[in-house]
Design a protein around this motif. Structure first.
Motif, PDB file in Angstrom:
ATOM      1  N   ALA A 137      43.668  26.657  10.138  1.00  0.00           N
ATOM      2  CA  ALA A 137      43.797  26.581   8.685  1.00  0.00           C
ATOM      3  C   ALA A 137      42.468  26.126   8.077  1.00  0.00           C
ATOM      4  CB  ALA A 137      44.914  25.610   8.309  1.00  0.00           C
ATOM      5  N   PRO A 138      42.133  26.594   6.865  1.00  0.00           N
ATOM      6  CA  PRO A 138      40.829  26.285   6.254  1.00  0.00           C
ATOM      7  C   PRO A 138      40.501  24.801   6.184  1.00  0.00           C
ATOM      8  CG  PRO A 138      41.921  28.021   5.024  1.00  0.00           C
ATOM      9  CD  PRO A 138      42.907  27.543   6.041  1.00  0.00           C
ATOM     10  N   VAL A 139      41.494  23.948   5.891  1.00  0.00           N
ATOM     11  CA  VAL A 139      41.197  22.522   5.752  1.00  0.00           C
ATOM     12  C   VAL A 139      40.669  21.945   7.060  1.00  0.00           C
ATOM     13  CG1 VAL A 139      43.583  21.845   6.289  1.00  0.00           C
ATOM     14  CG2 VAL A 139      42.110  20.296   4.995  1.00  0.00           C
ATOM     15  N   ALA A 184      33.533  21.873  10.456  1.00  0.00           N
ATOM     16  CA  ALA A 184      32.183  22.314  10.097  1.00  0.00           C
ATOM     17  C   ALA A 184      31.304  21.125   9.717  1.00  0.00           C
ATOM     18  CB  ALA A 184      32.252  23.318   8.953  1.00  0.00           C
ATOM     19  N   LYS A 185      31.871  20.161   8.996  1.00  0.00           N
ATOM     20  CA  LYS A 185      31.117  18.959   8.629  1.00  0.00           C
ATOM     21  C   LYS A 185      30.762  18.139   9.868  1.00  0.00           C
ATOM     22  CE  LYS A 185      33.142  18.512   3.997  1.00  0.00           C
ATOM     23  NZ  LYS A 185      33.976  17.668   3.101  1.00  0.00           N
ATOM     24  N   LEU A 186      31.708  18.025  10.789  1.00  0.00           N
ATOM     25  CA  LEU A 186      31.446  17.291  12.026  1.00  0.00           C
ATOM     26  C   LEU A 186      30.353  17.970  12.845  1.00  0.00           C
ATOM     27  CD1 LEU A 186      35.108  16.456  13.110  1.00  0.00           C
ATOM     28  CD2 LEU A 186      33.385  14.816  12.378  1.00  0.00           C
ATOM     29  N   GLY A 194      49.053  25.175  13.834  1.00  0.00           N
ATOM     30  CA  GLY A 194      50.391  24.737  13.443  1.00  0.00           C
ATOM     31  C   GLY A 194      50.524  24.593  11.941  1.00  0.00           C
ATOM     32  N   HIS A 195      49.489  24.020  11.318  1.00  0.00           N
ATOM     33  CA  HIS A 195      49.505  23.857   9.860  1.00  0.00           C
ATOM     34  C   HIS A 195      49.537  25.216   9.169  1.00  0.00           C
ATOM     35  CE1 HIS A 195      48.642  22.133   5.932  1.00  0.00           C
ATOM     36  NE2 HIS A 195      47.625  22.956   5.816  1.00  0.00           N
ATOM     37  N   GLY A 196      48.737  26.151   9.674  1.00  0.00           N
ATOM     38  CA  GLY A 196      48.697  27.475   9.073  1.00  0.00           C
ATOM     39  C   GLY A 196      50.015  28.220   9.196  1.00  0.00           C
ATOM     40  N   LEU A 197      50.749  27.953  10.272  1.00  0.00           N
ATOM     41  CA  LEU A 197      52.041  28.614  10.485  1.00  0.00           C
ATOM     42  C   LEU A 197      53.182  27.901   9.763  1.00  0.00           C
ATOM     43  CD1 LEU A 197      51.835  29.370  14.329  1.00  0.00           C
ATOM     44  CD2 LEU A 197      51.679  31.033  12.462  1.00  0.00           C
ATOM     45  N   GLY A 198      52.886  26.731   9.194  1.00  0.00           N
ATOM     46  CA  GLY A 198      53.949  25.942   8.592  1.00  0.00           C
ATOM     47  C   GLY A 198      54.875  25.353   9.636  1.00  0.00           C
ATOM     48  N   VAL A 208      44.523  15.006   5.579  1.00  0.00           N
ATOM     49  CA  VAL A 208      44.959  16.319   6.066  1.00  0.00           C
ATOM     50  C   VAL A 208      46.487  16.356   6.087  1.00  0.00           C
ATOM     51  CG1 VAL A 208      44.928  17.924   8.001  1.00  0.00           C
ATOM     52  CG2 VAL A 208      42.893  16.564   7.472  1.00  0.00           C
ATOM     53  N   PRO A 209      47.099  17.328   5.430  1.00  0.00           N
ATOM     54  CA  PRO A 209      48.566  17.424   5.448  1.00  0.00           C
ATOM     55  C   PRO A 209      49.059  17.850   6.822  1.00  0.00           C
ATOM     56  CG  PRO A 209      47.619  19.329   4.334  1.00  0.00           C
ATOM     57  CD  PRO A 209      46.471  18.406   4.632  1.00  0.00           C
ATOM     58  N   LEU A 210      49.989  17.093   7.368  1.00  0.00           N
ATOM     59  CA  LEU A 210      50.480  17.369   8.713  1.00  0.00           C
ATOM     60  C   LEU A 210      51.998  17.309   8.759  1.00  0.00           C
ATOM     61  CD1 LEU A 210      48.161  15.198  11.018  1.00  0.00           C
ATOM     62  CD2 LEU A 210      48.127  17.674  10.793  1.00  0.00           C
TER      63      LEU A 210
END
Length: 219
Positions: free
Chosen positions: A104-106, A112-114, A164-168, A187-189
């Motif tokens: 997922a993008p988030v 990417a920052k890390l 998992g987040h992307g799949l809901g 981060v929403p989990l």
């Protein structure tokens, strides 16, 4: 015996004791059996295969064979009835579907920052070494994401939790420290955290052989 070996054995013994006191498999299966769909990402399955190939004991290997028939080639010749018997309550689970890693993008943004911070840190250290300053001036300011310093996040984590987040989907994990780090970053989990359990059957057998009581120390 090294201190690291002793520490590892103590950790295994603690998990064996915990499993005997509060078995995890039955409540875990009870939760998973209610799911409409069970999935595992490619990278998570590859990681599981590498671990199981090295440390899984006889019954654990049969259970792996039941869940993922082609994962451990050396177990493919096992008698089907023996595999079903070893599986036990795992037979209540729906078929586990292997899905592509789709972060997922988030999660990709945090990773990417890390990565960028790590590359900058390495470049600064290399420049300081080349200049002969002995590393002085090579330290970068700590990285903050959403006002928090990220923990030890790896791309593997982004692939598993991000997919998992992307799949809901709800991700099942024993890594409570990682979950807390991600939550602190905003981060929403959706997660279900269980107690840690290693593949300990082979280690338990080794302890029985060497100690006689199931808690002996290996040489």
């Amino acid at each position: 015996m090294t201190s690291r070996t002793a520490s590892s054995q103590a950790a295994f013994a603690a998990q064996l004791d915990a499993e005997q006191a509060t078995p995890l498999l039955a409540p875990l299966v009870a939760v998973l059996a209610r799911a409409e769909r069970l999935v595992v990402t490619h990278v998570a399955l590859d990681h599981f295969r590498d671990v199981a190939a090295v440390v899984a004991g006889p019954t654990e290997r049969l259970r792996v064979q039941f869940l993922f028939p082609s994962l451990l080639p050396d177990a493919a010749h096992a008698d089907p009835e023996t595999v079903r018997s070893a599986a036990g309550i795992l037979a209540r689970l729906p078929r586990i579907e292997v899905v592509p890693d789709a972060v997922a993008p988030v999660f990709a943004q945090i990773q990417a920052k890390l990565d960028a911070h790590g590359q900058a840190r390495n470049a600064a250290a290399a420049a300081a070494a080349a200049s002969g300053t002995g590393g002085r001036g090579s330290k970068l300011p700590p990285l903050y994401v959403n006002g928090r310093r990220p923990g030890k996040l790896k791309w593997l984590h982004a692939q598993v939790f991000g997919t998992g987040h992307g799949l809901g989907a709800t991700t099942v994990t024993a890594n409570l420290a990682l979950v807390r780090s991600l939550q602190e970053l905003g981060v929403p989990l959706s997660v279900w955290v269980h107690q840690p359990r290693s593949l300990t059957e082979r280690k338990d057998l080794m302890m029985v052989v060497s100690g006689g009581e199931g808690r002996g120390e290996s040489p």
